[in-house]
Design a protein around this motif. Structure first.
Motif, mmCIF file in Angstrom:
data_model
loop_
_atom_site.group_PDB
_atom_site.id
_atom_site.type_symbol
_atom_site.label_atom_id
_atom_site.label_comp_id
_atom_site.label_asym_id
_atom_site.label_seq_id
_atom_site.Cartn_x
_atom_site.Cartn_y
_atom_site.Cartn_z
ATOM 1 N N PHE A 180 -34.953 23.029 7.986
ATOM 2 C CA PHE A 180 -34.430 21.924 7.178
ATOM 3 C C PHE A 180 -35.390 20.739 7.196
ATOM 4 O O PHE A 180 -35.633 20.108 6.156
ATOM 5 C CB PHE A 180 -33.056 21.491 7.684
ATOM 6 C CG PHE A 180 -32.524 20.278 6.976
ATOM 7 C CD1 PHE A 180 -32.057 20.367 5.670
ATOM 8 C CD2 PHE A 180 -32.520 19.037 7.597
ATOM 9 C CE1 PHE A 180 -31.588 19.243 4.999
ATOM 10 C CE2 PHE A 180 -32.053 17.910 6.939
ATOM 11 C CZ PHE A 180 -31.580 18.014 5.639
ATOM 12 N N ILE A 227 -38.195 21.466 4.871
ATOM 13 C CA ILE A 227 -37.753 21.284 3.482
ATOM 14 C C ILE A 227 -37.751 19.802 3.129
ATOM 15 O O ILE A 227 -38.287 19.382 2.093
ATOM 16 C CB ILE A 227 -36.340 21.871 3.287
ATOM 17 C CG1 ILE A 227 -36.352 23.390 3.447
ATOM 18 C CG2 ILE A 227 -35.783 21.485 1.908
ATOM 19 C CD1 ILE A 227 -34.966 24.013 3.479
ATOM 20 N N PHE A 256 -27.989 24.022 2.624
ATOM 21 C CA PHE A 256 -27.807 25.419 3.013
ATOM 22 C C PHE A 256 -26.548 26.054 2.429
ATOM 23 O O PHE A 256 -26.277 27.230 2.680
ATOM 24 C CB PHE A 256 -27.801 25.540 4.540
ATOM 25 C CG PHE A 256 -29.156 25.315 5.169
ATOM 26 C CD1 PHE A 256 -30.313 25.446 4.429
ATOM 27 C CD2 PHE A 256 -29.265 24.967 6.507
ATOM 28 C CE1 PHE A 256 -31.566 25.241 4.999
ATOM 29 C CE2 PHE A 256 -30.514 24.760 7.090
ATOM 30 C CZ PHE A 256 -31.665 24.896 6.333
ATOM 31 N N PHE A 299 -27.235 30.361 5.655
ATOM 32 C CA PHE A 299 -28.689 30.303 5.757
ATOM 33 C C PHE A 299 -29.139 31.526 6.544
ATOM 34 O O PHE A 299 -28.691 31.735 7.684
ATOM 35 C CB PHE A 299 -29.100 29.004 6.450
ATOM 36 C CG PHE A 299 -30.583 28.847 6.641
ATOM 37 C CD1 PHE A 299 -31.470 29.101 5.612
ATOM 38 C CD2 PHE A 299 -31.091 28.436 7.868
ATOM 39 C CE1 PHE A 299 -32.837 28.951 5.791
ATOM 40 C CE2 PHE A 299 -32.453 28.278 8.055
ATOM 41 C CZ PHE A 299 -33.328 28.538 7.016
ATOM 42 N N LYS A 336 -32.345 34.850 7.183
ATOM 43 C CA LYS A 336 -33.712 35.324 6.980
ATOM 44 C C LYS A 336 -33.686 36.839 6.884
ATOM 45 O O LYS A 336 -32.805 37.505 7.452
ATOM 46 C CB LYS A 336 -34.649 34.850 8.080
ATOM 47 C CG LYS A 336 -34.386 35.347 9.473
ATOM 48 C CD LYS A 336 -35.447 34.770 10.423
ATOM 49 C CE LYS A 336 -35.182 35.160 11.867
ATOM 50 N NZ LYS A 336 -36.206 34.568 12.785
ATOM 51 N N TYR A 347 -36.984 33.068 4.634
ATOM 52 C CA TYR A 347 -35.705 32.358 4.682
ATOM 53 C C TYR A 347 -35.057 32.298 3.304
ATOM 54 O O TYR A 347 -35.734 32.117 2.280
ATOM 55 C CB TYR A 347 -35.914 30.935 5.202
ATOM 56 C CG TYR A 347 -36.356 30.870 6.643
ATOM 57 C CD1 TYR A 347 -35.466 31.145 7.679
ATOM 58 C CD2 TYR A 347 -37.665 30.522 6.973
ATOM 59 C CE1 TYR A 347 -35.866 31.082 9.008
ATOM 60 C CE2 TYR A 347 -38.078 30.454 8.298
ATOM 61 C CZ TYR A 347 -37.173 30.737 9.307
ATOM 62 O OH TYR A 347 -37.580 30.673 10.617
ATOM 63 N N TRP A 348 -33.714 32.399 3.314
ATOM 64 C CA TRP A 348 -32.939 32.391 2.078
ATOM 65 C C TRP A 348 -31.678 31.557 2.265
ATOM 66 O O TRP A 348 -31.075 31.559 3.335
ATOM 67 C CB TRP A 348 -32.525 33.816 1.681
ATOM 68 C CG TRP A 348 -33.681 34.729 1.445
ATOM 69 C CD1 TRP A 348 -34.421 35.390 2.391
ATOM 70 C CD2 TRP A 348 -34.262 35.062 0.185
ATOM 71 N NE1 TRP A 348 -35.416 36.120 1.796
ATOM 72 C CE2 TRP A 348 -35.340 35.936 0.441
ATOM 73 C CE3 TRP A 348 -33.966 34.715 -1.134
ATOM 74 C CZ2 TRP A 348 -36.128 36.461 -0.581
ATOM 75 C CZ3 TRP A 348 -34.744 35.242 -2.149
ATOM 76 C CH2 TRP A 348 -35.816 36.103 -1.871
ATOM 77 N N ILE A 349 -31.292 30.865 1.213
ATOM 78 C CA ILE A 349 -30.025 30.132 1.180
ATOM 79 C C ILE A 349 -29.002 30.989 0.448
ATOM 80 O O ILE A 349 -29.296 31.546 -0.612
ATOM 81 C CB ILE A 349 -30.199 28.782 0.465
ATOM 82 C CG1 ILE A 349 -31.128 27.870 1.274
ATOM 83 C CG2 ILE A 349 -28.844 28.102 0.239
ATOM 84 C CD1 ILE A 349 -31.617 26.660 0.502
ATOM 85 N N ARG A 382 -34.469 31.805 -2.525
ATOM 86 C CA ARG A 382 -35.511 31.660 -1.504
ATOM 87 C C ARG A 382 -35.741 30.185 -1.181
ATOM 88 O O ARG A 382 -35.809 29.339 -2.074
ATOM 89 C CB ARG A 382 -36.819 32.293 -1.982
ATOM 90 C CG ARG A 382 -37.931 32.267 -0.933
ATOM 91 C CD ARG A 382 -39.218 32.852 -1.470
ATOM 92 N NE ARG A 382 -39.202 34.299 -1.524
ATOM 93 C CZ ARG A 382 -39.655 35.089 -0.547
ATOM 94 N NH1 ARG A 382 -40.147 34.564 0.561
ATOM 95 N NH2 ARG A 382 -39.616 36.399 -0.680
ATOM 96 N N VAL A 383 -35.874 29.893 0.098
ATOM 97 C CA VAL A 383 -36.169 28.531 0.537
ATOM 98 C C VAL A 383 -37.569 28.142 0.061
ATOM 99 O O VAL A 383 -38.531 28.900 0.222
ATOM 100 C CB VAL A 383 -36.075 28.430 2.072
ATOM 101 C CG1 VAL A 383 -36.623 27.093 2.562
ATOM 102 C CG2 VAL A 383 -34.627 28.617 2.525
ATOM 103 N N ASN A 413 -42.910 29.644 3.322
ATOM 104 C CA ASN A 413 -41.932 30.659 2.936
ATOM 105 C C ASN A 413 -42.159 31.194 1.524
ATOM 106 O O ASN A 413 -41.374 31.986 1.025
ATOM 107 C CB ASN A 413 -40.518 30.052 3.019
ATOM 108 C CG ASN A 413 -39.421 31.090 3.122
ATOM 109 O OD1 ASN A 413 -39.417 31.912 4.038
ATOM 110 N ND2 ASN A 413 -38.486 31.061 2.189
#
Length: 341
Positions: free
Chosen positions: A42, A45, A94, A98, A100, A106-108, A166-167, A172
């Protein structure tokens, strides 16, 4: 009403999703990410968006030298950072979950609620499929039943209501079609016009190593009605410019410019008048063009790429459109390709 994946509903789900699973390849394995690891991602991001947003703001400011003549000024970077912090909360970013995957990406996880226009899986998926190789949009995946089995927060009766995005951070992301920011903004600009995505604003852009990537495409093809094409297009233009220009002025300056987040069609004349007043008095249009480094050559190239799409029906089916919705969106894509120029 919850959607059961037993019997007929499961068959419908498989029919809709299977073409996409075939395109993506293997079924994936997901693990929920929590605690310190989630906090670190986070923060990355937040840092990348802040850096990208401040650069955007500086370019916006360079394009609007007349703002001071109107008695207003641009906010300092600290104020913009505080605004971003108020908008970027971990729970909000998220969404439902959240995770992976087996590669460490990583994916939301987002969830659609019946009756809502937010977080619609088929809209997000269609946007990404249309943009592949043409514009920087966040990658979207659907969840297969076997993938969802390990995720406790997913309601297994409603798997079709969930999807993954995808984050967007440099560590990533790979395989973006545009690694030049000006080309990236041009591609996103044209993609949003094709898809009639009117909420083209600063909070729908994330950044990966400084390169813009568009997110949140659940509001696409809403300003499309082939029986009233010119009238509806004018509504879209008004909403698009409101988000693109007025939102930048609102969040980057101390000008009391009102922002209309929603609008009924009867208000379009008032909105258009406001936009052109702002553009005339403040050079707001030049601020937007400067911020997104919009270049005629790059926009022209993006238009050609989107006009070359000839498999819209296949993509819409893979995204989950069917019956009349499928016919409507395929017709809208074809009509919008024509109006790109």
């Amino acid at each position: 009403m919850a959607t059961s994946l037993d019997g007929n509903h499961y068959s419908q789900f498989s029919y809709i999703m299977q073409p996409l699973f075939s395109r993506q390849g293997n079924i994936h394995t997901y693990k929920e990410v929590k605690d310190r690891e989630a906090d670190l991602v986070f923060e990355e991001i937040r840092r990348e968006i802040l850096e990208g947003l401040l650069s955007y703001k500086h370019r916006f400011q360079e394009g609007m030298p007349r703002l001071g003549q109107q008695g207003y000024s641009f906010l300092d970077d600290k104020a913009v950072a505080e605004f971003l912090s108020s908008q970027l909360k971990k729970g909000r970013v998220f969404h439902t979950g959240f995770v992976k995957d087996e590669t460490g990406a990583y994916w939301i996880v987002k969830e659609y609620s019946a009756g809502s226009n937010k977080n619609h899986p088929k809209h997000e998926m269609l946007a990404w499929l249309l943009a592949q190789g043409r514009a920087n949009l966040a990658e979207i995946r659907f969840l297969a039943p076997q993938e969802a089995a390990a995720l406790d927060f997913v309601d297994k009766r409603r798997i079709a209501d969930y999807y993954l995005t995808r984050v967007i951070i440099g560590s990533n992301i790979s395989g973006l079609p545009h690694l030049d920011s000006a080309q990236a903004f041009a591609g996103i600009f044209v993609a949003n016009i094709l898809m009639r995505k009117y909420d083209h604003h600063i909070l729908n852009i994330a950044y990966a190593n400084g390169i813009p990537v568009a997110v949140d495409h659940d509001r696409i093809f809403e300003c499309t009605d082939l029986s009233r094409e010119e009238e509806i297009f004018n509504v879209f233009v008004g909403l698009f410019l409101c988000n693109a220009i007025l939102s930048g002025i609102k969040h980057f300056t101390d000008s009391p410019v009102p922002i209309m987040n929603t609008i009924i069609e009867s208000d379009i004349n008032g909105l258009t008048k406001l936009i052109f007043t702002v553009m005339g008095n403040f050079n707001g249009g030049k601020g937007f063009v400067s911020a997104e480094m919009l270049n005629i050559e790059y926009i022209g190239a993006a238009i050609l790429e989107f006009k070359e799409i000839d498999n819209a029906r296949e993509l819409a089916k893979a995204a989950g459109y069917k019956a009349q919705d499928l016919e409507d969106v395929v017709g809208a894509i074809a009509a919008n390709q024509e109006t790109l120029g």
